[in-house]
Design an enzyme around this catalytic site. Structure first.
Site, PDB file in Angstrom:
ATOM      1  N   GLU A 267       7.919 -24.513 -12.523  1.00 44.97           N
ATOM      2  CA  GLU A 267       8.778 -24.066 -11.433  1.00 44.97           C
ATOM      3  C   GLU A 267      10.238 -24.451 -11.677  1.00 44.97           C
ATOM      4  O   GLU A 267      11.150 -23.635 -11.494  1.00 44.97           O
ATOM      5  CB  GLU A 267       8.286 -24.659 -10.109  1.00 44.97           C
ATOM      6  CG  GLU A 267       9.200 -24.415  -8.915  1.00 44.97           C
ATOM      7  CD  GLU A 267       9.314 -22.955  -8.520  1.00 44.97           C
ATOM      8  OE1 GLU A 267      10.210 -22.639  -7.730  1.00 44.97           O
ATOM      9  OE2 GLU A 267       8.522 -22.132  -9.009  1.00 44.97           O
TER      10      GLU A 267
ATOM     11  N   HIS B 254      12.029 -22.433 -14.418  1.00 46.46           N
ATOM     12  CA  HIS B 254      12.412 -21.134 -13.865  1.00 46.46           C
ATOM     13  C   HIS B 254      13.705 -21.261 -13.055  1.00 46.46           C
ATOM     14  O   HIS B 254      14.618 -20.424 -13.183  1.00 46.46           O
ATOM     15  CB  HIS B 254      11.278 -20.599 -12.983  1.00 46.46           C
ATOM     16  CG  HIS B 254      11.638 -19.370 -12.206  1.00 46.46           C
ATOM     17  ND1 HIS B 254      12.068 -18.214 -12.800  1.00 46.46           N
ATOM     18  CD2 HIS B 254      11.632 -19.127 -10.865  1.00 46.46           C
ATOM     19  CE1 HIS B 254      12.308 -17.300 -11.868  1.00 46.46           C
ATOM     20  NE2 HIS B 254      12.065 -17.834 -10.696  1.00 46.46           N
TER      21      HIS B 254
ATOM     22  N   HIS C  70      11.134 -11.155  -3.843  1.00 45.35           N
ATOM     23  CA  HIS C  70      11.730 -11.970  -4.906  1.00 45.35           C
ATOM     24  C   HIS C  70      11.545 -11.287  -6.260  1.00 45.35           C
ATOM     25  O   HIS C  70      12.461 -11.276  -7.095  1.00 45.35           O
ATOM     26  CB  HIS C  70      11.062 -13.353  -4.902  1.00 45.35           C
ATOM     27  CG  HIS C  70      11.807 -14.389  -5.674  1.00 45.35           C
ATOM     28  ND1 HIS C  70      13.174 -14.562  -5.585  1.00 45.35           N
ATOM     29  CD2 HIS C  70      11.387 -15.325  -6.557  1.00 45.35           C
ATOM     30  CE1 HIS C  70      13.553 -15.545  -6.366  1.00 45.35           C
ATOM     31  NE2 HIS C  70      12.485 -16.024  -6.977  1.00 45.35           N
TER      32      HIS C  70
ATOM     33  N   HIS D  19      -2.584   0.713  -6.729  1.00 46.86           N
ATOM     34  CA  HIS D  19      -1.691   0.458  -7.865  1.00 46.86           C
ATOM     35  C   HIS D  19      -2.122   1.282  -9.080  1.00 46.86           C
ATOM     36  O   HIS D  19      -1.285   1.857  -9.785  1.00 46.86           O
ATOM     37  CB  HIS D  19      -1.705  -1.034  -8.190  1.00 46.86           C
ATOM     38  CG  HIS D  19      -0.825  -1.419  -9.341  1.00 46.86           C
ATOM     39  ND1 HIS D  19       0.537  -1.212  -9.342  1.00 46.86           N
ATOM     40  CD2 HIS D  19      -1.112  -2.006 -10.532  1.00 46.86           C
ATOM     41  CE1 HIS D  19       1.056  -1.648 -10.478  1.00 46.86           C
ATOM     42  NE2 HIS D  19       0.074  -2.131 -11.223  1.00 46.86           N
TER      43      HIS D  19
ATOM     44  N   HIS E 148       2.478  -7.534 -19.429  1.00 45.09           N
ATOM     45  CA  HIS E 148       2.474  -6.359 -18.545  1.00 45.09           C
ATOM     46  C   HIS E 148       3.707  -6.381 -17.641  1.00 45.09           C
ATOM     47  O   HIS E 148       4.340  -5.346 -17.409  1.00 45.09           O
ATOM     48  CB  HIS E 148       1.191  -6.383 -17.710  1.00 45.09           C
ATOM     49  CG  HIS E 148       0.883  -5.097 -17.009  1.00 45.09           C
ATOM     50  ND1 HIS E 148       0.775  -3.885 -17.655  1.00 45.09           N
ATOM     51  CD2 HIS E 148       0.646  -4.833 -15.692  1.00 45.09           C
ATOM     52  CE1 HIS E 148       0.478  -2.936 -16.789  1.00 45.09           C
ATOM     53  NE2 HIS E 148       0.409  -3.486 -15.586  1.00 45.09           N
TER      54      HIS E 148
END
Length: 331
Positions: free
Chosen positions: A74, A77, A138, A244, A305
């Site tokens: 975290e 990032h 986000h 999706h 992906h």
């Protein structure tokens, strides 16, 4: 624009791509709550590792269990995102102070606003305990920042091309494809935010597809103390995943139509090659999605992906930019 600026915008594009990938990895590794506060971690600028720091962390955040690996994922990032913010501020300052009439000042202002809003979304992601709408926002914010940086890069790089053909029709098709692709990315973000990936196994449809229902898609997450690992019912998550996949077919067909239109209406090889690249990328993306399902959602392939989705979007933006320039030249 100076050579330093061009290097800065190129670096910013690469850094933004890294931030998007790191954000996806944070989400996929279930490290979104690795640090229960923001912008620090348990009240520190780095992950607590000394005994006295761990004691303070446990005292200040008794309901959270410090997991150093997740906390570092975290924080790394956040460090990259903070660095991107500094670079964007530099780019904004250079563009605003530029005397060039064609300097993309509106794009630069939009980018700076988006960076600030993205920081707020990052904070809300933690403080609201991974609320799915915030998590999806986000993700879309990261893609928006990357797209704006790409447009600024394209605007500040000279392209000496003689356009031939009907760019207006192709541009409309490209913009329509962009809308379709953005919807697909948003669906992927909603799928990830609700931890819906493993709820739809089998190819090409879910093995338990009889649970699909359009009405279940209308269910939204109810208030909860935490949304980690998802709170929606099984059938709702299955339906989200299947939609999706269905929209992926719509996306592929739209891009095939765009590539065909470009080849028929435009005689410029550069635009044709750009459209071909988008077509190859979307077909590769579908293949990667199928492989991910077949191998039971391995994290590295799923991460790839996400990366491919970003590259696909930027490639389509490039096609639309070229077509937009061609339309202006022909008017």
């Amino acid at each position: 624009m100076s050579q330093v600026f061009h290097r800065a915008i190129t670096f910013a594009c690469i850094l933004a791509m890294c931030v998007v990938v790191l954000g996806a990895y944070t989400r996929l590794s279930n490290a979104g709550l690795g640090c229960p506060d923001w912008p620090g971690c348990y009240g520190f600028l780095t992950v607590p590792n000394e005994l006295h720091e761990i004691a303070i962390a446990q005292q200040e955040f008794p309901s959270s269990r410090l997991e150093p690996r997740k906390a570092w994922i975290e924080m790394i990032h956040r460090y990259f995102a903070g660095g991107l913010g500094v670079v964007v501020l530099f780019i904004f300052a250079v563009i605003v102070r530029s005397n060039q009439r064609q300097a993309p000042k509106l794009l630069a202002a939009s980018l700076l606003v988006m960076i600030c809003f993205q920081a707020l979304l990052g904070m809300w992601t933690v403080t609201l305990n991974l609320q799915p709408f915030v998590v999806m926002g986000h993700l879309l914010g990261g893609f928006t920042i990357l797209s704006l940086l790409t447009l600024i890069y394209l605007r500040t790089v000279r392209h000496t091309i003689n356009f031939e053909g009907n760019a207006s029709i192709c541009l409309n098709a490209g913009l329509a494809c962009a809308v379709v692709l953005i919807v697909q990315i948003a669906l992927g973000g909603w799928l990830a935010a609700n931890y819906a990936a493993p709820h739809c196994t089998g190819l090409p449809l879910c093995s338990n597809g009889e649970l699909f229902s359009w009405s279940s898609l209308l269910k939204i997450p109810e208030p909860a103390s935490t949304y980690e690992y998802g709170v929606l019912p099984f059938e709702t998550r299955l339906s989200i995943h299947l939609v999706h996949r269905i929209w992926a077919v719509v996306t592929v067909l739209s891009i095939i139509a765009l590539a065909a239109t470009v080849h028929v209406k435009m005689r410029q090889p550069m635009i044709r090659r750009a459209a071909n690249l988008v077509l190859v990328l979307v077909l590769a993306q579908v293949a990667i999605g199928a492989i991910i399902v077949h191998f039971d959602f391995p994290i590295l392939l799923t991460l790839f992906h996400n990366l491919m989705a970003a590259i696909l979007l930027l490639s389509l933006i490039r096609v639309c930019y070229f077509l937009g320039r061609a339309k202006k030249v022909m008017l």
